[in-house]
Scaffold this motif. Structure first.
Motif: not given
Length: 288
Positions: A126-139
């Motif tokens: 939920q927190m990440c849904v509302f961020t403007d940009i989300t960068i994730v590690s591949e795994d």
């Protein structure tokens, strides 16, 4: 107030850290011994830090987790407790308070970036849904709670990003998750990178963003948010606490809670993770 004031320094917290690194101010979820699970105290500190960073720090805010993963979701002993709330109105208010914490990211005057590695579960998504940009590690593993004790609280917030069919796929399977690459394909995240490069990628992006004047950034963010709100994003977010509070009162959820009390939380999670033909049913009938 959970924060402790340092005499000549910045505000100090017990469950998070705030780090200023050039153009980016990091909020670090710092409860690694508990998988950065979101306790009430951590959530209060997060909200306080986010509010302070609206007026101080760098022109970009970023969020990451300390240790092996980003965040395991709500602390099941507190925020995600498995005891049914006796007052559905109070339950709804509790759930709405959490959603409003994340809408404060959406409404924040600065761009906010999430850097996700390891695991990102339930309330953390939920927190990440509302961020403007989300960068994730591949795994990275990103997904639903392991036990179906609520509903209409996590996946509906995914729907504007991933579409209704993928949001339903996420919600209908207990403990369902996707990896970082899939999160990008689905539209939940912007980019998937090797974990070793995650922080560098975020800080490089923040430095480029910071070249735009703050007032211009603010209006750019508002304009995109306004377009999304015209499509009903904020209205949908306001409805999820009601759906979850309603389900908390259902007979099926009450039966699952009772079963968890008998077998224990670890066995319950393991049971839902097994293949259907080997997993014991938690109630007298087939579970949904």
């Amino acid at each position: 107030m959970t924060a402790r004031s340092a005499p000549d320094g910045p505000e100090e917290y017990r469950n998070i850290r705030v780090e200023h690194r050039g153009p980016v101010s990091w909020i670090v979820l710092d409860r690694p011994e508990k998988a950065n699970a979101l306790s009430n105290e951590m959530l209060d500190e997060f909200s306080d830090a986010l509010d302070r960073l609206a007026r101080t720090g760098g022109p970009v805010v970023a969020i990451r987790g300390e240790g092996r993963g980003f965040c395991a979701g709500y602390d099941i002993g507190e925020v995600g407790r498995t005891v049914a709330a006796p007052d559905p109105v109070a339950d709804r208010e509790r759930l709405a308070r959490n959603v409003n914490r994340y809408l404060a990211i959406w409404d924040h005057p600065k761009p906010v970036i999430a850097a996700v590695h390891g695991y990102c579960v339930a309330g953390a998504t939920q927190m990440c849904v509302f961020t403007d940009i989300t960068i994730v590690s591949e795994d990275a593993r990103i997904g639903e709670p392991a036990l179906p004790l609520g509903g209409g609280y996590i996946a509906p917030l995914w729907a504007p990003l991933v579409g209704p069919k993928r949001a339903k796929e996420l919600a209908f399977i207990p403990g369902n998750s996707i990896d970082g690459r899939t999160a990008v394909t689905w539209g939940w995240a912007n980019h998937a990178v090797p974990e070793a490069e995650l922080i560098t990628v975020v800080e490089t992006m923040a430095a480029r963003i910071a070249r735009i004047p703050p007032d211009v950034l603010r209006v750019k963010k508002l304009s995109v948010n306004r377009a999304m709100e015209a499509m009903g994003v904020r209205t949908a977010a306001a409805g999820v606490p009601e759906m979850d509070a309603l389900l908390h009162l259902s007979p099926s959820v009450a039966e699952i809670r009772a079963w968890i009390g008998e077998v224990g939380i670890k066995e319950a999670i393991a049971s839902y993770g097994r293949a259907p033909e080997t997993a014991p049913a938690p109630t007298g009938r087939e579970t949904r």
